[in-house]
Design an enzyme around this catalytic site. Sequence first.
Site, PDB file in Angstrom:
ATOM      1  CE  LYS A 188      28.987-105.429  53.926  1.00  0.00           C
ATOM      2  NZ  LYS A 188      30.235-105.577  53.154  1.00  0.00           N
ATOM      3  CE  LYS A 229      25.884-107.344  51.521  1.00  0.00           C
ATOM      4  NZ  LYS A 229      27.244-107.472  50.962  1.00  0.00           N
TER       5      LYS A 229
END
Length: 330
Positions: free
Chosen positions: A199, A252
């Site tokens: 992330k 992400k």
Amino acid sequence: MTFPVTRNRRLRNSASMRSLVRETILTANDFIAPIYIVPGTGIKHEIRSMPGVFHFSLDTVEQELSELVSAGIRSVLVFGVPDSKDAVGSSAYAEDGIVQQGIRRIKQLYPELIVIADTCLCQFTDHGHCGVVHHTADGPVIDNDDSLALLARTAVSQAKAGADIIAPSNMMDGFVAAIRAGLDEAGLSHVPIMSYAVKYSSAYYGPFREAAHSAPQFGDRKTYQMDPANVREALREAQADVDEGADFLMVKPGLAYLDVLRLLKDRFDLPIAVYNVSGEYAMVKAAALQGWIDERAIVLETLTGMKRAGADMIITYHAKDAARWLNEKG
């Protein structure tokens, strides 16, 4: 052989031929739809920066779920926006927390839906960070190890409420191990973990922070989310989560990190998710509203690209529309 013996256009000369040789097939089953649950009644409030995405109260979410299921969506990712916050995000792990209530409501209405619980503290803390903050002489510090117990407690609470998958998004070191241990100790060893393994500290999250009311009140998240310039670090993060017991890995955001997605797909044998995040969604919507792009064509091309790059599943705010468009094509 070369031209004129080789003619690659032979396999493109009709829609039926192109369909026959298509390498990447996108279906509604690939999509996970995010849902935002808020306290109160009678609430269906469109998020300003995300046209078509809403805050739902428990009594209004049924229509959205019905539309998702009718479109062929089988999985949802639940976010909660509480009405009160504190320094340790206690409503994140409360039995009657808004996420827990949302999970129970969804399971009551559609028990066959896969319900994934986002597991983090940022929406629930008054400072907006994903972990416990300690104030020191050198300034505030997000304490990694003190955060782990609260994250594990949150995961257990969500699983007890009926979540099928726990999806921790906090990026604290050791979070998968802590959550796995917490679930196992609570007799929930059957509940898998979908780790937000990779992330990045991304500018693409802006609209989400409006949706989740989770913007940090000081500083930023760069000490725990990843530097967008790094890729070898992504492999280290993913390997750590695999070693700690993750059942899925996630990248992400999506669009700017398809190279990272491909690396994870080639390196690891776990299912790989990608998050087509709020900023990516908002840019498409804004351009479509201006008439500058064909929204349907852009969305399906983007989602196909994510699957082609290695995604086994795609978390996307386009899920419902994309599923409908694919059904129409079929």
